[in-house]
Design a protein around this motif. Structure first.
Motif, PDB file in Angstrom:
ATOM      1  N   ILE A  74       0.842  -1.194   0.000  1.00 18.04           N
ATOM      2  CA  ILE A  74       0.000   0.000   0.000  1.00 18.04           C
ATOM      3  C   ILE A  74       0.884   1.253   0.000  1.00 18.04           C
ATOM      4  CG2 ILE A  74      -1.774   1.298   1.233  1.00 18.04           C
ATOM      5  CD1 ILE A  74      -2.803  -1.311   0.127  1.00 18.04           C
ATOM      6  N   ILE A  75       0.565   2.207  -0.850  1.00 13.72           N
ATOM      7  CA  ILE A  75       1.317   3.458  -0.914  1.00 13.72           C
ATOM      8  C   ILE A  75       0.889   4.362   0.244  1.00 13.72           C
ATOM      9  CG2 ILE A  75       1.740   5.554  -2.263  1.00 13.72           C
ATOM     10  CD1 ILE A  75       1.202   3.885  -4.779  1.00 13.72           C
ATOM     11  N   PRO A  76       1.814   4.760   1.129  1.00 17.76           N
ATOM     12  CA  PRO A  76       1.437   5.677   2.222  1.00 17.76           C
ATOM     13  C   PRO A  76       1.011   7.026   1.650  1.00 17.76           C
ATOM     14  CG  PRO A  76       3.613   4.691   2.592  1.00 17.76           C
ATOM     15  CD  PRO A  76       3.230   4.394   1.178  1.00 17.76           C
ATOM     16  N   GLU A  77      -0.072   7.580   2.207  1.00 13.74           N
ATOM     17  CA  GLU A  77      -0.578   8.851   1.695  1.00 13.74           C
ATOM     18  C   GLU A  77      -1.118   9.678   2.856  1.00 13.74           C
ATOM     19  OE1 GLU A  77      -3.405  10.374  -2.010  1.00 13.74           O
ATOM     20  OE2 GLU A  77      -3.532   8.304  -1.296  1.00 13.74           O
ATOM     21  N   SER A  78      -0.695  10.924   2.923  1.00  7.55           N
ATOM     22  CA  SER A  78      -1.104  11.806   4.019  1.00  7.55           C
ATOM     23  C   SER A  78      -2.553  12.254   3.821  1.00  7.55           C
ATOM     24  CB  SER A  78      -0.178  13.028   4.084  1.00  7.55           C
ATOM     25  OG  SER A  78      -0.565  13.885   5.136  1.00  7.55           O
ATOM     26  N   ILE A  79      -3.457  11.549   4.500  1.00  7.56           N
ATOM     27  CA  ILE A  79      -4.887  11.850   4.452  1.00  7.56           C
ATOM     28  C   ILE A  79      -5.376  11.905   5.894  1.00  7.56           C
ATOM     29  CG2 ILE A  79      -7.154  11.038   3.682  1.00  7.56           C
ATOM     30  CD1 ILE A  79      -5.731   9.450   1.490  1.00  7.56           C
ATOM     31  N   PRO A  80      -6.146  12.918   6.269  1.00  6.85           N
ATOM     32  CA  PRO A  80      -6.619  13.010   7.660  1.00  6.85           C
ATOM     33  C   PRO A  80      -7.401  11.766   8.067  1.00  6.85           C
ATOM     34  CG  PRO A  80      -7.048  15.053   6.474  1.00  6.85           C
ATOM     35  CD  PRO A  80      -6.591  14.058   5.448  1.00  6.85           C
ATOM     36  N   LEU A  81      -7.184  11.326   9.311  1.00  7.89           N
ATOM     37  CA  LEU A  81      -7.864  10.163   9.867  1.00  7.89           C
ATOM     38  C   LEU A  81      -8.642  10.562  11.115  1.00  7.89           C
ATOM     39  CD1 LEU A  81      -5.237   7.255   9.762  1.00  7.89           C
ATOM     40  CD2 LEU A  81      -7.381   7.368   8.489  1.00  7.89           C
ATOM     41  N   ASP A  82      -9.853  10.043  11.250  1.00  8.92           N
ATOM     42  CA  ASP A  82     -10.645  10.217  12.466  1.00  8.92           C
ATOM     43  C   ASP A  82     -10.559   8.916  13.256  1.00  8.92           C
ATOM     44  OD1 ASP A  82     -12.422  10.805  14.464  1.00  8.92           O
ATOM     45  OD2 ASP A  82     -14.190  10.952  13.175  1.00  8.92           O
ATOM     46  N   ILE A  83      -9.510   8.799  14.095  1.00  8.16           N
ATOM     47  CA  ILE A  83      -9.292   7.585  14.883  1.00  8.16           C
ATOM     48  C   ILE A  83     -10.143   7.654  16.149  1.00  8.16           C
ATOM     49  CG2 ILE A  83      -7.595   6.247  16.194  1.00  8.16           C
ATOM     50  CD1 ILE A  83      -5.491   7.158  14.174  1.00  8.16           C
ATOM     51  N   VAL A  84     -11.005   6.663  16.335  1.00  8.72           N
ATOM     52  CA  VAL A  84     -11.902   6.672  17.498  1.00  8.72           C
ATOM     53  C   VAL A  84     -11.474   5.677  18.569  1.00  8.72           C
ATOM     54  CG1 VAL A  84     -13.858   7.461  16.127  1.00  8.72           C
ATOM     55  CG2 VAL A  84     -13.501   5.015  16.412  1.00  8.72           C
ATOM     56  N   TYR A  85     -10.542   4.776  18.227  1.00  8.24           N
ATOM     57  CA  TYR A  85     -10.062   3.787  19.210  1.00  8.24           C
ATOM     58  C   TYR A  85      -8.739   3.235  18.717  1.00  8.24           C
ATOM     59  CZ  TYR A  85      -9.743  -0.600  21.859  1.00  8.24           C
ATOM     60  OH  TYR A  85      -9.317  -1.621  22.667  1.00  8.24           O
ATOM     61  N   GLU A  86      -7.825   2.986  19.654  1.00 12.52           N
ATOM     62  CA  GLU A  86      -6.583   2.321  19.298  1.00 12.52           C
ATOM     63  C   GLU A  86      -5.993   1.647  20.515  1.00 12.52           C
ATOM     64  OE1 GLU A  86      -2.466   3.042  16.746  1.00 12.52           O
ATOM     65  OE2 GLU A  86      -3.566   4.800  17.487  1.00 12.52           O
ATOM     66  N   ASP A  87      -5.492   0.428  20.332  1.00 10.21           N
ATOM     67  CA  ASP A  87      -4.710  -0.253  21.353  1.00 10.21           C
ATOM     68  C   ASP A  87      -3.578  -1.000  20.654  1.00 10.21           C
ATOM     69  OD1 ASP A  87      -5.744  -2.672  20.348  1.00 10.21           O
ATOM     70  OD2 ASP A  87      -7.271  -2.836  21.915  1.00 10.21           O
ATOM     71  N   GLU A  88      -2.926  -1.930  21.339  1.00  5.71           N
ATOM     72  CA  GLU A  88      -1.774  -2.596  20.747  1.00  5.71           C
ATOM     73  C   GLU A  88      -2.143  -3.526  19.600  1.00  5.71           C
ATOM     74  OE1 GLU A  88      -2.330  -4.724  24.806  1.00  5.71           O
ATOM     75  OE2 GLU A  88      -3.026  -2.906  23.807  1.00  5.71           O
ATOM     76  N   ASP A  89      -3.428  -3.881  19.491  1.00  2.86           N
ATOM     77  CA  ASP A  89      -3.843  -4.841  18.472  1.00  2.86           C
ATOM     78  C   ASP A  89      -4.749  -4.267  17.391  1.00  2.86           C
ATOM     79  OD1 ASP A  89      -2.635  -7.304  19.545  1.00  2.86           O
ATOM     80  OD2 ASP A  89      -3.958  -6.934  21.246  1.00  2.86           O
ATOM     81  N   PHE A  90      -5.465  -3.189  17.685  1.00  4.41           N
ATOM     82  CA  PHE A  90      -6.472  -2.680  16.753  1.00  4.41           C
ATOM     83  C   PHE A  90      -6.434  -1.158  16.673  1.00  4.41           C
ATOM     84  CE2 PHE A  90      -8.241  -6.595  18.562  1.00  4.41           C
ATOM     85  CZ  PHE A  90      -8.486  -7.322  17.411  1.00  4.41           C
ATOM     86  N   VAL A  91      -6.915  -0.669  15.531  1.00  4.64           N
ATOM     87  CA  VAL A  91      -7.235   0.746  15.397  1.00  4.64           C
ATOM     88  C   VAL A  91      -8.605   0.801  14.714  1.00  4.64           C
ATOM     89  CG1 VAL A  91      -6.013   0.961  13.183  1.00  4.64           C
ATOM     90  CG2 VAL A  91      -6.495   3.004  14.538  1.00  4.64           C
ATOM     91  N   ALA A  92      -9.479   1.677  15.214  1.00  7.95           N
ATOM     92  CA  ALA A  92     -10.805   1.855  14.631  1.00  7.95           C
ATOM     93  C   ALA A  92     -10.917   3.281  14.120  1.00  7.95           C
ATOM     94  CB  ALA A  92     -11.901   1.564  15.652  1.00  7.95           C
ATOM     95  N   VAL A  93     -11.399   3.414  12.899  1.00 11.07           N
ATOM     96  CA  VAL A  93     -11.454   4.710  12.225  1.00 11.07           C
ATOM     97  C   VAL A  93     -12.885   4.992  11.786  1.00 11.07           C
ATOM     98  CG1 VAL A  93     -10.620   6.026  10.232  1.00 11.07           C
ATOM     99  CG2 VAL A  93      -9.077   4.451  11.406  1.00 11.07           C
ATOM    100  N   ASN A  94     -13.289   6.248  11.918  1.00 15.61           N
ATOM    101  CA  ASN A  94     -14.574   6.700  11.386  1.00 15.61           C
ATOM    102  C   ASN A  94     -14.337   7.123   9.937  1.00 15.61           C
ATOM    103  OD1 ASN A  94     -17.088   7.752  10.888  1.00 15.61           O
ATOM    104  ND2 ASN A  94     -16.927   9.445  12.334  1.00 15.61           N
TER     105      ASN A  94
END
Length: 305
Positions: A74-94
């Motif tokens: 995947i090509i990294p791309e600077s796009i705003p993220l609305d992260i609503v949860y994160e821990d050592e195993d998961f990240v959840a995004v709106n």
């Protein structure tokens, strides 16, 4: 957050058990994941590398480093993220409407995968993008992403067992007669060249539960839960019963109220594979859908009963 280690202290009940069996029963690791861990020397007992046919002794301290060396395309791309949860195993995004979850071809950009990969790169992590659930481009809401094969596998098992709770809100055309119910209809691809799906006897089984949240003269606001996760499942099922999602051009028709399908993933509930604790993630309704709901709730549009 970079706690990539799992550990287990063997008890008397584990005496003489093969390590590979303990990894499956106590740490819930799949055979494919164990193979990858073996190849990268990520499995230790009492601080020493061991083979998986090692026989466990009471008191043995087993450690697994689940941070495997991986190559993301995947090509990294600077796009705003609305992260609503994160821990050592998961990240959840709106995820906003208008953004695809994953590139449709190698080298594609502008997707949630590109944005998350860029975010992880900034943290010094080279992680494969492993979405637990995928939302259509014009569906907004929660996308849960595993940071490792271990995390993804743990949730995938819950998906197979129908123990993960995924809830959506949809504004649909016409006022529904029943306040709740379910749609149990198989879904098939229309043909190999089109992305459209249809209800068809030869399709895969699919069940969608619905509950009316509010009614209007020409629309209904629904809460929906999925037992299965077929492509376009909610949109296909609601269209099939004569209540297509408002603004859905593929399975319904255009709406003057909104310029995309009024479908939003607002809740995910799952059991964390590392801790065994329940995790509940809730987010508000997307702004454009909320604007339509507010409009429909005005006295002019919704006569008092």
């Amino acid at each position: 957050m970079n706690n990539t280690q799992l550990s287990y202290t063997a008890g008397v009940q584990d005496e003489n058990t093969f390590l590979r069996d303990l990894l499956a029963s106590k740490l819930l690791l799949s055979n494919s994941l164990v193979v990858h861990l073996k190849h990268q020397n990520k499995i230790q007992v009492n601080g020493q590398l061991v083979h998986t046919n090692y026989r466990i002794q009471a008191g043995d301290f087993v450690t697994i480093d689940i941070d495997l060396t991986e190559e993301s395309t995947i090509i990294p791309e600077s796009i705003p993220l609305d992260i609503v949860y994160e821990d050592e195993d998961f990240v959840a995004v709106n995820k906003p409407a208008g953004m695809s979850t994953h590139p449709s071809h190698l080298g594609g950009t502008g997707t949630l995968a590109n944005a998350v990969t860029y975010y992880w790169q900034g943290l010094g992590r080279n992680i494969l993008f492993r979405p637990i659930n995928r939302l259509d481009k014009d569906t907004s809401g929660l996308v849960l992403i595993g940071k490792s094969q271990f995390a993804h596998q743990g949730i995938f098992n819950q998906l197979k067992q129908h123990t993960i709770d995924r809830r959506y809100v949809a504004l649909v055309e016409r006022s529904m007669a029943k306040d709740n119910g379910y749609i149990d209809q198989p879904i098939a691809r229309l043909d190999d060249k089109k992305r459209q799906r249809i209800v068809h006897p030869t399709g895969q089984s699919a069940t969608t539960h619905y509950q009316v949240l509010d009614k209007y003269p020409d629309h209904t606001l629904l809460s929906l839960k999925l037992e299965t996760g077929r492509t376009h499942q909610i949109r296909v099922h609601l269209s099939f019963i004569g209540h297509p999602v408002c603004g859905d051009l593929l399975y319904g028709f255009a709406s003057p109220l909104i310029n995309r399908q009024a479908l939003h993933a607002d809740r995910i509930r799952f059991t964390h594979p590392r801790s065994g604790k329940e995790v509940i993630l809730d987010i508000p309704l997307a702004e454009d859908i909320q604007t339509v709901v507010n409009y429909l709730n005005t006295p002019f549009n919704k006569p008092s009963l």
